[in-house]
Scaffold this motif. Sequence first.
Motif, PDB file in Angstrom:
ATOM      1  N   CYS A 101       2.586  53.223  52.723  1.00 35.78           N
ATOM      2  CA  CYS A 101       3.568  52.382  50.847  1.00 35.78           C
ATOM      3  C   CYS A 101       2.265  52.371  50.176  1.00 35.78           C
ATOM      4  CB  CYS A 101       4.623  51.929  50.963  1.00 35.78           C
ATOM      5  SG  CYS A 101       5.812  51.401  49.900  1.00 35.78           S
ATOM      6  N   TYR A 102       1.780  52.257  49.176  1.00 35.85           N
ATOM      7  CA  TYR A 102       0.909  51.871  48.326  1.00 35.85           C
ATOM      8  C   TYR A 102       1.337  51.400  46.841  1.00 35.85           C
ATOM      9  CZ  TYR A 102      -2.742  54.663  50.783  1.00 35.85           C
ATOM     10  OH  TYR A 102      -3.293  54.947  52.063  1.00 35.85           O
ATOM     11  N   TYR A 103       1.256  50.142  47.295  1.00 29.53           N
ATOM     12  CA  TYR A 103       1.633  48.824  46.109  1.00 29.53           C
ATOM     13  C   TYR A 103       0.128  48.123  45.243  1.00 29.53           C
ATOM     14  CZ  TYR A 103       1.833  45.282  49.871  1.00 29.53           C
ATOM     15  OH  TYR A 103       1.026  44.470  50.629  1.00 29.53           O
ATOM     16  N   ASP A 104       0.785  47.446  44.198  1.00 26.47           N
ATOM     17  CA  ASP A 104      -0.248  46.374  43.183  1.00 26.47           C
ATOM     18  C   ASP A 104       0.664  45.370  43.542  1.00 26.47           C
ATOM     19  OD1 ASP A 104      -0.746  44.469  41.251  1.00 26.47           O
ATOM     20  OD2 ASP A 104      -2.433  46.021  41.132  1.00 26.47           O
ATOM     21  N   MET A 113       4.209  52.554  57.613  1.00 25.81           N
ATOM     22  CA  MET A 113       5.066  52.797  58.903  1.00 25.81           C
ATOM     23  C   MET A 113       5.449  53.777  59.823  1.00 25.81           C
ATOM     24  SD  MET A 113       8.151  51.748  56.097  1.00 25.81           S
ATOM     25  CE  MET A 113       6.811  52.931  54.076  1.00 25.81           C
ATOM     26  N   LEU A 114       5.576  53.998  60.387  1.00 23.80           N
ATOM     27  CA  LEU A 114       5.645  54.588  61.477  1.00 23.80           C
ATOM     28  C   LEU A 114       7.047  55.366  62.001  1.00 23.80           C
ATOM     29  CD1 LEU A 114       4.027  56.466  64.457  1.00 23.80           C
ATOM     30  CD2 LEU A 114       4.814  54.587  65.513  1.00 23.80           C
ATOM     31  N   HIS A 115       7.175  56.410  61.876  1.00 25.81           N
ATOM     32  CA  HIS A 115       8.297  57.884  61.846  1.00 25.81           C
ATOM     33  C   HIS A 115       8.393  58.366  63.308  1.00 25.81           C
ATOM     34  CE1 HIS A 115      11.006  61.149  60.461  1.00 25.81           C
ATOM     35  NE2 HIS A 115      10.666  62.006  61.277  1.00 25.81           N
ATOM     36  N   GLY A 116       7.200  59.016  63.945  1.00 25.64           N
ATOM     37  CA  GLY A 116       7.035  59.355  64.824  1.00 25.64           C
ATOM     38  C   GLY A 116       5.858  60.211  65.418  1.00 25.64           C
TER      39      GLY A 116
END
Length: 660
Positions: free
Chosen positions: A507-510, A187-190
Amino acid sequence: MSKKPISFGKIKFSLPTTTSTAEQNEEANTSGFGTFGRTPIQEQTKDIDEIAEDLESQHVQEVMGIKNFGKKAKNFDIEEMMMRARQAAQEAAKKKAVEDEEKAKEIIENSSAKDDDDDDEDLIGPPLPPGLVEEDEDIIGPPVPEALKKADDKTKGEDSYDELSGSDDEDDAGPEKKIPNSHEVQMLHGSKAVVALAVDPSGARLATGSIDYDVSFWDFAGMDASMRSFRTLQPCENHPIKCLQYSATGDAILVVSGAAQAKVLDRDGFESLECVKGDQYITDMAKTKGHTASLNSGCWHPHIREEFMTCAQDATLRLWLTDNPRHHKAVIKPRQQGGLKTNPTACTFSRDGNTVACGCFDGSIQMWDHRKSFVNTSQVIRSAHQKQTEITSVVYSYLGNNLASRSNDDTLKLWDLRATKQPLNVFDNLFSRYEQTDCGFSPDDAMVFTGESLQKGQDVGRLLFYNTKTFKKVTQIEVSKSHVIKAVWHAKLNQIFVGCGNGVVKCYYDQKKSLRGAKLCIVKTHRKKQSSDVVSSQQIITPHALPLFRQEKLRTNKKKMEKDRLDPIKSRRPDLPITSGQGGRVAASGSTLSSFVIRNLGLSKRVDDDQDPREAILKFAKDAEENPFWVAPAYKKTQPKPIFQGDDDDGPSDAKKQKT
């Protein structure tokens, strides 16, 4: 006569006398230390009781006509029942073992026959190995009691816990399998560093803050695969965001910036309250109502939903209540070894909320009991980190026994709160450039993790995981080509959110172990909205409509605009200028004064505006001279007769006229 025997306690001595055989037997039975088992006296008493019961029942039958009151309770022999159950279980186990052996033999024979006939044909289910059949022949009893029997057998020395419960693949492979890092989402915040990161307790929303003054809100349920935030705002104007945290209920978010006033926003990002600013000219910080210098950090109380804490550069920690933002609830003033004040750089509550802890600029970690006054500390670790370096993060473990602290002295230290003289372990060579670099525990307290900033020569920022038992590095995640500042492992979602120095949030997820969160977004596709310049109204065409109500179909916008241009109402055409006097605004009531007066007086029905007014007046001159009515009769007797000069008369020349 028999003599009385001499006795001392249970030891008796009978004198030799002539006695009967019955008496000898009785003395033999009663003398000495007693006998093992049932005595003949007990058997006799049992027979006597049975006879008495029979006589009593006969007596009741004779008197009342019934035998007894209710049925007699049955006596159960537990040992006999256990013996029967054990025999039945052994027989059933043997029978089952024989059946399983026969089935296994049939499966093996069928599989071998199929393999011989056609090697390409697949088996339905794996065949049982022959070793398993041989082991089943020796089993006595059902499988679970047999495992219990093996656990009780000390001669074999096997681990019963592994046999009964079994070991998971995760435990066999190590703790690195518990880290949900099989997939990642960006995700790109700035463009600036993301130094603040917060996830609400339910895991539905994410808030990110940066040094570019922006706070972005991300809703996982409403986002699609493009991963764009639904709201971005600047709550503290031109102050960098230093810390964000959701409350315990998730309905409010605490915003700590470089200003002296903390703010609380609601769930949608609208401001709920702002803390008061203190008087900077007062020396005693306990006498002023709020902070007087830039804030460093802040957090919510884990159980009291309306209480939160902030720490600032004015060397104080302050507790606030959302009901009264105009005055702090309590003030805490950390002190150095010699009694001078020191600035707290990080603060937190314990998991149970009973302890307030802060890391100070002098390298100490100080703790106070939340249930008492904040005058004296409950626990102090003086030389926790190097002096004159910021302690960037202080985190309690989920069980509450351990404490992790991260500092800009390039170390991460793990502490046992029951013995704080020495740390459990020091993880060094962890470079940090930001005052907000944090650390955290895994949900099962098996690992501690922290981020690392880039040094000269390094290309990739890493997120490092260490084992809290063996103190060895479990694994590392190469996040991005920038600094790794913030990291949050959400226990409910089982996802890890990482804020980087280039404005990227990962964000890392399984896919199997993680729940909701970013998994809801990646399955949604972004649909572009179709925007039309001209909104055409729906036309209802009827075959017998009158031409008056018929709507013209305009194929292009150009023709429609040309037609509207000719319409004076739609084009708002101004009034045309007056040209000849007829058809204009003024000509409607007369273009000249005479026509206007005549028309308004009603003297003429029609006025010719083109005629000369002098000619219109001289038209009545002859009639007025012959028949005077107004002027001539009034002055006829007194006035002399007028004599007018003729054209032929020679008179004196005009003086003003030049002579030629």
